[in-house]
Enzyme design. Structure first.
Site, mmCIF file in Angstrom:
data_model
loop_
_atom_site.group_PDB
_atom_site.id
_atom_site.type_symbol
_atom_site.label_atom_id
_atom_site.label_comp_id
_atom_site.label_asym_id
_atom_site.label_seq_id
_atom_site.Cartn_x
_atom_site.Cartn_y
_atom_site.Cartn_z
ATOM 1 N N GLU A 84 -19.742 -60.021 9.529
ATOM 2 C CA GLU A 84 -19.059 -59.870 10.825
ATOM 3 C C GLU A 84 -17.553 -60.051 10.696
ATOM 4 O O GLU A 84 -17.090 -61.088 10.195
ATOM 5 C CB GLU A 84 -19.638 -60.891 11.823
ATOM 6 C CG GLU A 84 -19.066 -60.709 13.217
ATOM 7 C CD GLU A 84 -19.751 -61.604 14.260
ATOM 8 O OE1 GLU A 84 -20.933 -61.937 14.089
ATOM 9 O OE2 GLU A 84 -19.071 -61.952 15.239
ATOM 10 N N LYS A 267 -24.643 -69.622 19.089
ATOM 11 C CA LYS A 267 -24.642 -68.574 18.050
ATOM 12 C C LYS A 267 -23.283 -68.540 17.356
ATOM 13 O O LYS A 267 -23.174 -68.392 16.140
ATOM 14 C CB LYS A 267 -24.955 -67.217 18.695
ATOM 15 C CG LYS A 267 -25.148 -66.070 17.709
ATOM 16 C CD LYS A 267 -23.899 -65.320 17.347
ATOM 17 C CE LYS A 267 -24.200 -64.148 16.421
ATOM 18 N NZ LYS A 267 -23.002 -63.418 16.005
ATOM 19 N N ASP A 283 -30.606 -72.271 2.658
ATOM 20 C CA ASP A 283 -31.577 -71.571 3.500
ATOM 21 C C ASP A 283 -31.027 -71.514 4.928
ATOM 22 O O ASP A 283 -31.223 -72.433 5.723
ATOM 23 C CB ASP A 283 -32.901 -72.344 3.434
ATOM 24 C CG ASP A 283 -33.996 -71.716 4.278
ATOM 25 O OD1 ASP A 283 -33.704 -70.819 5.085
ATOM 26 O OD2 ASP A 283 -35.150 -72.147 4.131
ATOM 27 N N HIS A 385 -11.567 -58.121 16.953
ATOM 28 C CA HIS A 385 -12.638 -57.332 16.339
ATOM 29 C C HIS A 385 -12.186 -55.899 16.110
ATOM 30 O O HIS A 385 -12.506 -55.287 15.105
ATOM 31 C CB HIS A 385 -13.848 -57.263 17.285
ATOM 32 C CG HIS A 385 -14.842 -58.356 17.053
ATOM 33 N ND1 HIS A 385 -15.663 -58.368 15.964
ATOM 34 C CD2 HIS A 385 -15.162 -59.449 17.770
ATOM 35 C CE1 HIS A 385 -16.443 -59.437 16.025
ATOM 36 N NE2 HIS A 385 -16.154 -60.115 17.103
#
Ligand code: MEV
Length: 437
Positions: A84, A267, A283, A385
């Protein structure tokens, strides 16, 4: 073309080359089309085959290093592997601001994981619970005999809890074995110990052992970070620092009171944490599971989720952020011990073990969250972005390396970041002779 059957006998026994051939043929591709799978010197084919099954190659992700991080007074270059855009830049920028007030302070609790053993068909569940608790010493001894090495380095099975759940299939006894796993993530040690208890727990309970597995809701293995972000460093885009602080506090309240927002808030925290987890061979699915279930576990009565971070102000009006979540990470065992790039990244990060790694990750999670809220409460995140997105669109439209920046800049200026426009801009540039065809 109808898809080829996926019923391939003994696929797992074939060589990497043979497996590729199966997939190539099934998809009607040329051998040269498979080049993107080529393992690099950083991850040779033999090693890949020792990590997972049915290997056909490697899948690369961009690896970046965040800068400006100071955690507990120590400077750290932080490795982040993810796809991202803007995440690494945002973390670095937040760390630069936190640094103005000394950086991040972070701590962890002892690395105690929970191994669960479920018991069904227990005739007298309340009494069985007490029998199991009374056998604590013996059960811990059985568990510890399974991992003398862990005991030698100061870890091992520490305690037992027994929970009685009432389920649609009758009473369920759940034994929690609490294990200090030191510098490991812990799944192997904990699962082995949980399995070792099966015989004795069957005898003590008079029921049947069903599952024996680690829990990712690692409520005993928490990492915490805090930082102060000076108000005056937050001004910009025509807004005062005080306005931005207010915007971030409102954003935090939004997350606290609305599960749809809270999910995205958390998130953003995991954007940073999982990127460090991947770069260090940890992990990340276990971390994601732990973080999001902890957010549910900590929700107030009647609530669904709670933000993993908090925001408030100092008497001077600076913004103070904190973060707390389970972070079951390891620096020994697992991919962290075998993946050459993970080992290199850990070396550059310079952590002494899992404790310091979790502290850095908590700092990165807080940095990421602060950066996201600051951008969202300000100009929004699309601006950042879009600059990178425009470069990708330019490349896809056929721009050569020397043309990419010029095409991307035009797309951003025009606020039209689309392939068709990128092709037109590229043609214009080439026609104008500013670039040779
Ligand atoms: C995007 O990957 C993450 C954010 O949505 C996080 C947030 O909204 O807080 C920007």
């Amino acid at each position: 073309m109808s898809p080829a059957s996926t019923e391939v006998k003994g696929f797992y026994r074939r060589s990497v080359e043979e497996r590729r051939e199966v997939l190539r043929e099934a998809s009607g591709l040329a051998s040269s089309d498979l080049a993107p799978w080529q393992p690099g010197p950083g991850l040779p084919s033999g090693l890949l085959e020792r990590m997972i099954e049915n290997v056909v190659g490697a899948f690369a992700l961009p690896l970046g290093f965040a800068t400006h991080f100071k955690v507990n007074g120590v400077d750290r270059f932080v490795p982040m592997a993810l796809e991202e855009p803007s995440v690494v830049a945002a973390a670095s920028n937040a760390a630069r601001i936190a640094r103005l007030r000394g950086g991040f302070s972070a701590q962890v609790t002892p690395p105690v994981m929970i191994g669960q053993v479920s018991l069904v068909g227990v005739p007298d569940p309340h009494a069985a619970r007490l029998r199991i608790l009374a056998a604590r010493e013996e059960l811990l001894k059985i568990a510890n005999e399974k991992d003398p090495l862990l005991n030698r380095v100061g870890g091992g099975a520490r305690d037992l809890e027994v929970h009685l759940r009432s389920t649609a299939r009758g009473p369920l006894l759940v034994v929690h074995l609490l294990v200090d796993v030191r510098d490991a993530m812990g799944a192997n040690a904990v699962n082995t110990m949980a399995e070792a208890l099966a015989g004795e727990l069957t005898r003590l309970s008079g029921g049947r052992v069903n599952l024996r597995i680690i829990s990712n809701l690692a409520i005993h293995r928490l990492a915490r970070a805090s930082a102060t972000f000076p108000r005056e460093a937050l001004e910009g885009e025509g807004r005062t620092g005080a306005d931005v602080v207010e915007g971030i506090l409102d954003a935090y309240e939004f997350a606290r009171n609305d599960p749809f927002r809270c999910s995205t808030h958390n998130k953003g925290i995991m954007n940073g944490i999982s990127a460090v987890a991947i770069a260090t061979g940890n992990d990340f699915r276990a971390l994601e599971a732990g973080a999001h279930s902890y957010a549910a576990f900590k929700a107030p009565p009647g609530g669904i989720l709670s933000p993993l971070s908090t925001y408030e102000t100092t008497p001077q009006g600076d913004l103070v952020g904190t973060l707390e979540l389970p972070l079951a990470v390891g620096t020994i065992g697992g991919a962290a011990a075998v993946h050459p790039a993970a080992k290199l990244n850990l070396k550059i990060l310079g952590v002494s073990g899992a404790r310091e790694l979790a502290e850095v990750m908590a700092a990165v999670g807080l940095a990421q969250n602060f950066a996201a809220l600051r951008a969202l409460a300000n100009e929004g995140i699309q601006k950042g972005h879009m600059a990178l997105h425009a470069r990708n669109v330019a490349v896809t439209a056929g721009a050569r390396p020397d043309e990419v920046d010029r095409v991307a800049t035009r797309l951003v200026q025009e606020h039209v970041i689309r392939q068709d426009r990128a092709r037109e801009v590229l043609e214009d540039l080439r026609r104008a002779g500013s670039s040779s065809p």
